[in-house]
Enzyme design. Structure first.
Site, PDB file in Angstrom:
ATOM      1  N   LYS A  43       2.884  49.603  68.902  1.00  0.00           N
ATOM      2  CA  LYS A  43       3.307  51.007  68.368  1.00  0.00           C
ATOM      3  C   LYS A  43       4.467  51.754  68.848  1.00  0.00           C
ATOM      4  O   LYS A  43       4.541  52.041  70.176  1.00  0.00           O
ATOM      5  CB  LYS A  43       1.680  52.316  68.769  1.00  0.00           C
ATOM      6  CG  LYS A  43       1.155  52.900  68.794  1.00  0.00           C
ATOM      7  CD  LYS A  43       0.398  53.716  68.564  1.00  0.00           C
ATOM      8  CE  LYS A  43       0.409  55.015  68.556  1.00  0.00           C
ATOM      9  NZ  LYS A  43      -1.305  55.717  68.891  1.00  0.00           N
TER      10      LYS A  43
ATOM     11  N   GLU B 181      -7.799  50.748  64.592  1.00  0.00           N
ATOM     12  CA  GLU B 181      -6.422  50.585  65.601  1.00  0.00           C
ATOM     13  C   GLU B 181      -7.742  50.255  67.172  1.00  0.00           C
ATOM     14  O   GLU B 181      -8.927  51.121  66.972  1.00  0.00           O
ATOM     15  CB  GLU B 181      -5.840  52.134  65.923  1.00  0.00           C
ATOM     16  CG  GLU B 181      -4.952  52.105  66.989  1.00  0.00           C
ATOM     17  CD  GLU B 181      -4.790  53.720  67.434  1.00  0.00           C
ATOM     18  OE1 GLU B 181      -3.776  53.240  67.626  1.00  0.00           O
ATOM     19  OE2 GLU B 181      -4.927  54.628  66.831  1.00  0.00           O
TER      20      GLU B 181
ATOM     21  N   CYS C 277      -1.566  54.755  63.072  1.00  0.00           N
ATOM     22  CA  CYS C 277      -2.326  55.883  64.194  1.00  0.00           C
ATOM     23  C   CYS C 277      -0.953  56.675  63.824  1.00  0.00           C
ATOM     24  O   CYS C 277      -0.262  57.203  62.568  1.00  0.00           O
ATOM     25  CB  CYS C 277      -2.443  55.649  65.194  1.00  0.00           C
ATOM     26  SG  CYS C 277      -3.853  57.478  65.507  1.00  0.00           S
TER      27      CYS C 277
END
Length: 254
Positions: free
Chosen positions: A108, A42, A139
């Site tokens: 995200k 990321e 994540c």
């Protein structure tokens, strides 16, 4: 059967060009055979810092240019997330790059505490390539099982492999692995986790946890803690199909 390569690296804060050079060095050093897919962590361009606008680029900026160069150099697909500016908004955007074009992207959805500079995404993206279907996530998304739910209709699954690009700090690294194993088992899917090492721009230590997990929750390959390296492993989609047929848990999914 496809071969994947997960790059676990120390991302230098706000040093985009140096990071690109370093990634290439790691790949060339550790690549043991041709791979079909390379996954970076990321925020692979410059890591997390106090001002995420500082190193953000438009969609066709330095981050995507390096991805397509890497895809062409190693003749594979390449995946990473980076800060992207679009219409004045900042996104933590994962890009799936082939040797010729962007095949898909994902913003995200579940922003971690302190990511208030970013705008949350609203949709998932399933990428069909390399003989399988992939759900790329980022994540903190790993903590939300409903967001990765693998639906199955008439024997057809949404996806065959979950891909998580992450910056999970060292104190929660064990949680990352446990959560990823759970996502693999509950969705009958391979799971790829690529995490970074070293300190980010907010002085948080990362110790890795880059892992390849099979649909039964077994660890197929894992990086050494705290070490920069490329983890190479094979994914067998025929074996996945056989497992789903032998253990048809999806028949009872709602």
């Amino acid at each position: 059967m496809i071969t994947v390569g997960l790059v676990q690296a120390n991302i230098k804060t706000n040093e985009v060009i140096a990071n690109f050079k370093h990634y290439e060095e790691i790949i060339k050093r550790d690549l043991t055979k041709p791979v079909n897919l390379i996954v970076f962590p990321e925020m692979y361009t410059a890591g997390f810092s106090e001002d995420m606008y500082a190193e953000a680029d438009p969609m066709n900026g330095r981050g995507t240019e390096f991805l397509i160069r890497t895809a062409q150099q190693f003749q594979c697909d390449v995946v990473a997330s980076m800060p992207v500016l679009q219409e004045g908004k900042l996104f933590n955007r994962l890009v799936w790059m082939t040797q010729t074009r962007i095949l898909g992207y994902y913003d995200k959805r579940h922003l971690f505490f302190g990511e208030d500079q970013f705008t949350a995404g609203t949709r998932k993206t399933i990428v069909e390539t390399l003989g399988g279907k992939f759900l790329p996530l980022i994540c903190f998304d790993v903590r939300f099982p409903e967001w990765s739910r693998n639906h199955c209709v008439n024997g057809r699954f949404d996806y065959d492999c979950l891909v998580y690009v992450t910056n999970f700090p060292a104190p929660r690294e064990e949680m990352l692995t446990k959560l990823a194993v759970a996502r693999a088992i509950e969705n009958q899917s391979y799971v790829l986790v690529t995490n970074r090492v070293g300190y980010d721009g907010k002085q948080r230590l990362h110790n890795g946890g880059t892992t390849v997990i099979d649909p039964s929750g077994n660890i197929l390959a894992a990086a050494e803690p705290g070490q920069e390296q490329m983890v190479v492993a094979d994914l067998d989609f025929d074996a996945l199909a056989a497992l789903r047929k032998k253990f048809p848990v999806a028949d009872q999914w709602e």
